[in-house]
Write a protein that holds these residues in place. Structure first.
Motif, PDB file in Angstrom:
ATOM      1  N   GLU A   1       7.659   1.160  10.719  1.00  0.00           N
ATOM      2  CA  GLU A   1       8.119   0.050   9.882  1.00  0.00           C
ATOM      3  C   GLU A   1       7.669   0.253   8.438  1.00  0.00           C
ATOM      4  O   GLU A   1       6.599   0.817   8.164  1.00  0.00           O
ATOM      5  CB  GLU A   1       7.586  -1.275  10.424  1.00  0.00           C
ATOM      6  CG  GLU A   1       8.145  -1.629  11.797  1.00  0.00           C
ATOM      7  CD  GLU A   1       7.867  -3.077  12.168  1.00  0.00           C
ATOM      8  OE1 GLU A   1       8.146  -3.954  11.329  1.00  0.00           O
ATOM      9  OE2 GLU A   1       7.357  -3.307  13.283  1.00  0.00           O
ATOM     10  N   GLN A   2       8.488  -0.224   7.510  1.00  0.00           N
ATOM     11  CA  GLN A   2       8.217  -0.049   6.088  1.00  0.00           C
ATOM     12  C   GLN A   2       7.408  -1.213   5.543  1.00  0.00           C
ATOM     13  O   GLN A   2       7.719  -2.373   5.784  1.00  0.00           O
ATOM     14  CB  GLN A   2       9.523   0.043   5.306  1.00  0.00           C
ATOM     15  CG  GLN A   2      10.318   1.320   5.548  1.00  0.00           C
ATOM     16  CD  GLN A   2      11.550   1.345   4.670  1.00  0.00           C
ATOM     17  OE1 GLN A   2      12.375   0.450   4.707  1.00  0.00           O
ATOM     18  NE2 GLN A   2      11.685   2.392   3.872  1.00  0.00           N
TER      19      GLN A   2
ATOM     20  N   LEU B   1      -7.155  -1.682  -0.145  1.00  0.00           N
ATOM     21  CA  LEU B   1      -5.900  -1.100  -0.628  1.00  0.00           C
ATOM     22  C   LEU B   1      -5.907   0.426  -0.548  1.00  0.00           C
ATOM     23  O   LEU B   1      -4.885   1.046  -0.265  1.00  0.00           O
ATOM     24  CB  LEU B   1      -5.625  -1.563  -2.059  1.00  0.00           C
ATOM     25  CG  LEU B   1      -5.274  -3.047  -2.207  1.00  0.00           C
ATOM     26  CD1 LEU B   1      -5.219  -3.448  -3.673  1.00  0.00           C
ATOM     27  CD2 LEU B   1      -3.946  -3.364  -1.518  1.00  0.00           C
ATOM     28  N   VAL B   2      -7.063   1.037  -0.786  1.00  0.00           N
ATOM     29  CA  VAL B   2      -7.162   2.501  -0.661  1.00  0.00           C
ATOM     30  C   VAL B   2      -6.879   2.921   0.782  1.00  0.00           C
ATOM     31  O   VAL B   2      -6.101   3.858   1.032  1.00  0.00           O
ATOM     32  CB  VAL B   2      -8.546   2.985  -1.117  1.00  0.00           C
ATOM     33  CG1 VAL B   2      -8.765   4.443  -0.704  1.00  0.00           C
ATOM     34  CG2 VAL B   2      -8.685   2.851  -2.634  1.00  0.00           C
TER      35      VAL B   2
ATOM     36  N   LEU C   1      -2.030   4.665   4.976  1.00  0.00           N
ATOM     37  CA  LEU C   1      -1.099   4.390   6.077  1.00  0.00           C
ATOM     38  C   LEU C   1       0.320   4.204   5.559  1.00  0.00           C
ATOM     39  O   LEU C   1       1.290   4.599   6.221  1.00  0.00           O
ATOM     40  CB  LEU C   1      -1.546   3.128   6.824  1.00  0.00           C
ATOM     41  CG  LEU C   1      -2.906   3.196   7.536  1.00  0.00           C
ATOM     42  CD1 LEU C   1      -3.347   1.799   7.962  1.00  0.00           C
ATOM     43  CD2 LEU C   1      -2.823   4.126   8.744  1.00  0.00           C
ATOM     44  N   HIS C   2       0.459   3.615   4.377  1.00  0.00           N
ATOM     45  CA  HIS C   2       1.779   3.301   3.811  1.00  0.00           C
ATOM     46  C   HIS C   2       1.795   3.744   2.345  1.00  0.00           C
ATOM     47  O   HIS C   2       1.665   2.920   1.432  1.00  0.00           O
ATOM     48  CB  HIS C   2       2.073   1.809   3.957  1.00  0.00           C
ATOM     49  CG  HIS C   2       2.089   1.345   5.383  1.00  0.00           C
ATOM     50  ND1 HIS C   2       3.206   1.462   6.195  1.00  0.00           N
ATOM     51  CD2 HIS C   2       1.112   0.794   6.149  1.00  0.00           C
ATOM     52  CE1 HIS C   2       2.919   0.989   7.396  1.00  0.00           C
ATOM     53  NE2 HIS C   2       1.658   0.579   7.395  1.00  0.00           N
TER      54      HIS C   2
ATOM     55  N   LEU D   1       4.316  13.180  -6.126  1.00  0.00           N
ATOM     56  CA  LEU D   1       4.677  13.845  -4.874  1.00  0.00           C
ATOM     57  C   LEU D   1       3.746  13.462  -3.736  1.00  0.00           C
ATOM     58  O   LEU D   1       4.157  13.461  -2.568  1.00  0.00           O
ATOM     59  CB  LEU D   1       4.666  15.365  -5.075  1.00  0.00           C
ATOM     60  CG  LEU D   1       5.824  15.919  -5.908  1.00  0.00           C
ATOM     61  CD1 LEU D   1       5.518  17.345  -6.375  1.00  0.00           C
ATOM     62  CD2 LEU D   1       7.121  15.905  -5.092  1.00  0.00           C
ATOM     63  N   SER D   2       2.500  13.121  -4.063  1.00  0.00           N
ATOM     64  CA  SER D   2       1.538  12.766  -3.010  1.00  0.00           C
ATOM     65  C   SER D   2       1.960  11.522  -2.244  1.00  0.00           C
ATOM     66  O   SER D   2       1.488  11.283  -1.133  1.00  0.00           O
ATOM     67  CB  SER D   2       0.146  12.561  -3.618  1.00  0.00           C
ATOM     68  OG  SER D   2       0.084  11.365  -4.383  1.00  0.00           O
ATOM     69  N   ARG D   3       2.860  10.711  -2.824  1.00  0.00           N
ATOM     70  CA  ARG D   3       3.344   9.519  -2.127  1.00  0.00           C
ATOM     71  C   ARG D   3       4.331   9.870  -1.015  1.00  0.00           C
ATOM     72  O   ARG D   3       4.624   9.037  -0.154  1.00  0.00           O
ATOM     73  CB  ARG D   3       4.013   8.567  -3.121  1.00  0.00           C
ATOM     74  CG  ARG D   3       3.063   7.990  -4.160  1.00  0.00           C
ATOM     75  CD  ARG D   3       3.774   7.009  -5.073  1.00  0.00           C
ATOM     76  NE  ARG D   3       2.839   6.348  -5.969  1.00  0.00           N
ATOM     77  CZ  ARG D   3       3.185   5.421  -6.853  1.00  0.00           C
ATOM     78  NH1 ARG D   3       4.454   5.062  -6.962  1.00  0.00           N
ATOM     79  NH2 ARG D   3       2.283   4.870  -7.636  1.00  0.00           N
TER      80      ARG D   3
END
Length: 579
Positions: A59-60, A79-80, A85-86, A397-399
């Motif tokens: 799930e997004q 948040l880190v 995870l997302h 790109l790491s995202r």
């Protein structure tokens, strides 16, 4: 909860204050409940478990909101961990007013790229501060991740075809909504079948109104979307060559001051800056702004002031004809103007390594991190370079990628990269830096499959698997066409102002009794601004400043020409350089 709700992206809020959490949940549901699923939790540990379950189900999560001062975990710590995870989710930290001192966790988190924005509590009426900020973040998330975004064009081609890459890059940089489909996919095959096109003739571009172009040129696409691609016969006050930050700033200021302004762009607005995923140190954008977004806003601003844009034309010549300056374009047409600004910027320096040239667009990309990022989902990719452009590409790109490796020839990033980027890279868990390393070869038949890396200290070579290599190793100016027209330095950058004088003497052939103006080149009435200029500061803000200053210099030049023409006998008017 019905099945339809389960398909909605999630807005996730965590706050240990029950009243605050209830307010967040209520206001998110009121504005976004029809399009998003809102989940609220008061316990950070339990919230992370829920996020793990969402990740496992595929799930997004579009947005993560966390209060900073929670007893179990601080908001930044939450948040880190949640971002791992997302990784595409946008992150908002809720803080108390006064939490913005130089040593606060908030500012450190912003510097390290651990949050995307912050909101002070209380925020008052949600329409005033909450909704505008959340709306902009959700808009960014949608542009970056949505598979159902508006598609004015659909491109069907081979994923690793150089021409397919060129089209993706062109459309992305020009901010044209598009979708890309591989020819062998179910949707790609359907689109080709319905258009009656041969899968052997790619790429195919399909427009929302039913028009179909098979392997079109850039000009054919530009004509089809309705932008101007030819120069008229009129005489302009200002002709600007290049729509990067310097050219766009000059277009805005020139047109706003009533000058008939022409801007010529061969590829896409924004120049090299337009390929940058996030510019975080540009004045007035505390969250940062993508190069494409900044360029799109600036070009729209110039158009609203009356600037005339002409696309898909490369300048190949420049000459003086009396009071006019003539720009010759690659198709043989000419643009006539009273003054000219050369703002052609720079191109990425080519990587001198075996096999690289054969794989450009097929796994090897110059810049283009934004256009290709979604295709890197779950892959191991490499970025070569040690400047800000390389750092920004690695972070972006790491995202998407499973791991990003930054290849650096030197032993430190600090000498060539902004401090905020160095810190962000150091704190991004899936970016690693290989220092004292160069690319010796790119390997693959038809597409990149591995890289040969060499330790510059020992000469030892290793081969690593690679899906993509993004090259951002410095820049060279686009000035070959000016070699016989304007004075340049040994590297091809255009000389201006005081850099044209030697021991107090004016440059050879200079026809006027005054020295060149600040940004004026060796041809009176021709100016240069931005990265193309000798000794320019390679920053977006500096290029914008030079573009705006150039308009003032042009006013000064045009004023002096008008005064001279009043005193020059008619018989001698029309000589070169406007003397």
């Amino acid at each position: 909860m019905n099945t339809e709700d389960l398909l909605k992206p999630v807005l996730f809020a965590v706050d240990d204050d029950p009243d605050s959490l209830e307010k967040i949940e209520r206001e998110l549901l009121r504005r976004y409940g029809s399009d998003y699923r809102v989940i609220a939790n008061s316990l950070p540990g339990e919230a992370l478990e829920t996020l793990e379950q969402l990740e496992a189900k595929g799930e997004q999560v579009a947005l993560l909101i966390a209060d900073q001062w929670m007893p179990e975990l601080t908001g930044v710590e939450f948040l880190v961990r949640a971002h791992r995870l997302h990784p595409t989710a946008r992150r908002v930290l809720l803080t108390a007013y006064g939490d913005t001192s130089a040593t606060s966790p908030l500012l450190r988190a912003m510097t390290l790229g651990q949050i995307d924005y912050f909101l002070g509590k209380p925020w008052g009426e949600p329409e005033e501060r909450l909704y505008p900020e959340i709306g902009e973040l959700l808009s960014e998330w949608t542009r970056a991740t949505s598979s159902t975004r508006l598609e004015l064009l659909r491109v069907v081609g081979a994923q690793w075809s150089p021409r397919s890459h060129e089209l993706r890059d062109l459309l992305e940089r020009n901010n044209l909504p598009y979708g890309f489909y591989t020819a062998g996919s179910e949707e790609g095959s359907r689109l080709l079948r319905e258009a009656g096109c041969d899968a052997n003739l790619l790429p195919v571009v399909l427009f929302y109104d039913g028009r179909v172009l098979v392997d079109p040129s850039n000009k054919e696409i530009a004509d089809a979307v309705g932008v101007k691609t030819s120069v008229g016969a009129e005489v302009y006050d200002v002709a600007i060559i290049g729509a990067g930050p310097a050219g766009l700033a000059a277009a805005v200021y020139g047109a706003s001051e009533g000058l008939r302004t022409l801007i010529l762009e061969r590829e896409a607005v924004g120049g090299q800056a337009g390929t940058t995923s996030l510019i975080r140190n540009y004045l007035g954008f505390p969250r940062g702004v993508s190069g494409a977004e900044l360029a799109s806003r600036a070009s729209e601003q110039a158009v609203l002031f009356g600037a005339d844009f002409v696309y898909v034309h490369e300048a190949i010549g420049l000459r003086a004809a009396g009071p006019h300056r003539i720009v010759t374009l690659a198709d043989g047409s000419e643009a006539t103007s009273r003054v000219v600004l050369v703002a052609t910027g720079v191109s990425y320096r080519r990587l001198d390594a075996h096999g690289v040239d054969a794989l450009v667009g097929a796994g090897v990309f110059y810049g283009a991190a934004v256009a290709e990022s979604q295709a890197m989902q779950g892959q191991d990719v490499f970025v070569v370079g040690a400047g800000n452009s390389a750092g920004q590409a690695a972070v972006h790109l790491s995202r998407f990628a499973a791991r990003v490796t930054l290849l650096v020839r030197g032993d430190s990033l600090a000498r060539s990269m902004s401090d905020y980027l160095v810190k962000e890279i150091d704190n991004t868990h899936n970016i690693s830096v290989r220092r004292r390393t160069r690319v010796a070869a790119a390997n693959g038949e038809g597409r990149l499959d591995s890289l040969t890396l060499q330790d510059v200290s020992t000469g030892e070579r290793t081969t690593v698997s690679a899906v993509a290599l993004f090259v951002l190793i410095g820049a060279v100016p686009r000035t070959e066409w000016l070699a016989d027209t304007l004075e340049r330095d040994d590297h091809g950058f255009v000389l201006t102002g005081q850099d044209l004088t030697r021991e107090g003497r004016l440059p050879a052939g200079w026809p006027l009794d005054r020295p060149p103006l600040l940004l004026e080149t060796s041809m009176p009435g021709v100016f240069a601004a931005g990265d193309v200029r000798h000794r320019s500061v390679k920053r977006v803000a500096s290029a914008v400043g030079e573009g705006s200053i150039a308009i003032q210099m042009m006013h000064e030049y045009l004023g002096s020409i008008s005064k001279r023409e009043l005193s020059i006998p008619t018989a001698v008017k029309g000589e070169d350089y406007g003397r």
